[in-house]
Scaffold this motif. Structure first.
Motif: not given
Length: 86
Positions: A47-49, A52-56
């Motif tokens: 979930r953390a990955i 982070i990927v979606s925010a980036n």
């Protein structure tokens, strides 16, 4: 990329889960309990990955649109990151 406090807190919770698992192992807890907690930690990392990927991706797409660049490659790269993380 800026990592906000919410993202950092997510990783800190994962760190706490891992410490708890190590403590369980040191106490000789049943393997099923340890595996259950390891699975929960892995899910939290996944979930953390994703966060982070979606925010980036959002940041990169906004920047690309502002500069008149194509965004398709950014989406492909984000998807590749998610696939590689599995």
């Amino acid at each position: 990329m800026r990592y906000d406090d919410q993202m950092k807190n997510r990783v800190k919770r994962i760190e706490g889960q891992l410490r708890g698992i190590l403590r369980m192992m040191e106490e000789g807890k049943d393997c099923r309990e340890v595996i259950t907690q390891l699975s929960a930690t892995r899910a939290a990392m996944d979930r953390a990955i994703g966060v982070i990927v979606s925010a980036n991706l959002v940041d990169c797409v906004q920047e690309a649109v502002e500069n008149g660049r194509d965004t398709e490659q950014l989406v492909v790269e984000a998807m590749n990151l998610l696939v590689q993380s599995r």
